[in-house]
Scaffold this active site. Structure first.
Site, PDB file in Angstrom:
ATOM      1  N   LYS A  35       5.150 -13.235 -13.482  1.00  0.00           N
ATOM      2  CA  LYS A  35       3.568 -13.155 -12.964  1.00  0.00           C
ATOM      3  C   LYS A  35       2.831 -14.287 -13.454  1.00  0.00           C
ATOM      4  CE  LYS A  35       4.170  -7.873 -13.245  1.00  0.00           C
ATOM      5  NZ  LYS A  35       3.573  -7.579 -11.672  1.00  0.00           N
ATOM      6  N   ALA A  78       0.837  -1.162  -0.001  1.00  0.00           N
ATOM      7  CA  ALA A  78       0.099  -0.136   0.168  1.00  0.00           C
ATOM      8  C   ALA A  78       0.986   1.293   0.083  1.00  0.00           C
ATOM      9  CB  ALA A  78      -1.030  -0.053   1.208  1.00  0.00           C
ATOM     10  N   THR A  88       1.829   2.080  -7.258  1.00  0.00           N
ATOM     11  CA  THR A  88       0.736   1.529  -7.651  1.00  0.00           C
ATOM     12  C   THR A  88      -0.199   1.529  -6.114  1.00  0.00           C
ATOM     13  OG1 THR A  88       1.532   0.543  -9.638  1.00  0.00           O
ATOM     14  CG2 THR A  88      -0.505  -0.425  -8.703  1.00  0.00           C
TER      15      THR A  88
END
Length: 358
Positions: free
Chosen positions: A125, A11, A15
């Site tokens: 990813k 956080a 992003t």
């Protein structure tokens, strides 16, 4: 009406910060940040708490029972981890499956590219994505195009340097390849829409604002700034040579992660600048939903207005405490504080500098 409980990993990053902002502004979510125990007292984490974001302490490498405890009561998980931490999400996904998380959003948030040898970061990813599917865990994959904040060139006057990470002084090929662009600040607003939307469950989404070319961006910057910008066209062959050299230099990963920085840069340029992957039409071919079609009522940040704010001196830069290569350091004076921060994260090597200065 109760709010959806969202656990946000990363956080405090660029992003992750946008997503935290978007979810808080939407008002439908209770945002909880997952933070490493050693980081809980850092100023960035304290600022999150001041905004009403609850903190849960747990490392992604912790035993599964601790991850399960950290996920108690969570309905949605959104992960924004660093490039070298992609596979650290797999234990988190297993814990999410164990507690019945309703939607897991792994760390995508890059440009569109096919898996299988175009971009190492994409392939890392995809390993995580495949693990999620094997778990039969509800998910959404989100990519975001190229950020506004990284898209524009330096002006000769230097008046936009304050908001720039690097000189950004290369045009790939003939400069006419189209690429999807997204304002970093809009990502959080898109995420609020996406995770409330049943159509996006177990789907891929490309969240973007517009499509442009490098030549069009240069033209617009010249028009708005009234400055002439030199155009440094880099042949496709040079980009391909950089990719090959960077791949060879990065074979020692994870023992020398600095060597992956040139690889990230070269493979991004190869994917969106040479291949033209970061394009909504290609994204649809790959099975993505597109946010302009999903949410036609949403009005994203206007690109022209954003560039005007950059030129006025009122924009906020990204990664402004980092330096990518000595080539760009000539444009951006370094300070002792920025040097020490950068070298703690990315130890410098001569090979990484020489690669990007070719």
């Amino acid at each position: 009406m109760s709010k959806t409980k969202v656990l946000l990993v990363g956080a405090a990053g660029e992003t992750g910060g946008s997503i935290a902002n978007g979810l808080l502004e939407d008002g439908s979510f209770e945002v909880i940040a997952l933070v490493r125990p050693i980081s809980v007292h850092k100023p960035a984490i304290l600022r999150l708490q001041e905004r009403g974001i609850a903190i849960r302490k747990c490392d992604l490498k912790a035993p599964e029972e601790q991850l399960i405890e950290a996920l108690a009561g969570i309905e949605v998980v959104i992960s924004c981890v660093g490039p070298a931490e992609q596979q650290d999400q797999i234990p988190l996904a297993k814990a999410a499956k164990a507690v019945g998380v309703k939607r897991f959003i792994p760390c995508g948030f890059i440009t569109v590219a096919p898996p299988g040898g175009v971009m190492w970061l994409r392939d890392e990813k995809e390993i995580v994505y495949n693990q999620i599917r094997q778990l039969w865990l509800p998910y959404t994959l989100v990519d975001v195009g190229w950020w506004y904040q990284l898209s524009y060139p330096r002006l000769p006057s230097g008046r936009v340097d304050y908001a720039m990470t690097s000189g950004n002084d290369e045009i790939i090929g003939n400069g006419d390849v189209t690429t999807a662009l997204t304002d970093l600040r809009d990502i959080g607003h898109y995420m609020a829409l996406i995770i409330k939307d049943p159509r996006t469950l177990n789907k891929k989404v490309l969240a973007y604002n517009l499509v442009s070319t490098q030549n069009e961006i240069y033209n617009l910057m010249e028009q708005l700034s009234e400055e002439k910008i030199d155009r440094n066209y880099v042949p496709e062959e040079t980009i391909c040579s950089r990719v090959l050299a960077a791949r060879q230099a990065s074979e020692t990963y994870p023992f020398d992660p600095i060597k992956f920085i040139p690889r990230y840069l070269a493979e991004y340029q190869y994917s969106w600048g040479v291949r033209g992957d970061n394009n909504p039409e290609y994204a649809k071919y790959l099975g993505y939903y597109l946010t302009p079609e999903l949410y036609p009522e949403y009005k994203p940040t206007d690109y022209r207005e954003y560039l005007e704010s950059v030129i006025r001196g009122t924009a906020k830069g990204v990664y402004t405490d980092r330096v990518i290569s000595r080539k760009h350091q000539r444009h951006f004076p370094r300070t002792e504080s920025s040097d020490s921060l950068y070298t703690r994260i990315f130890p410098r090597t001569e090979s990484s500098d020489s690669l990007m200065s070719r």
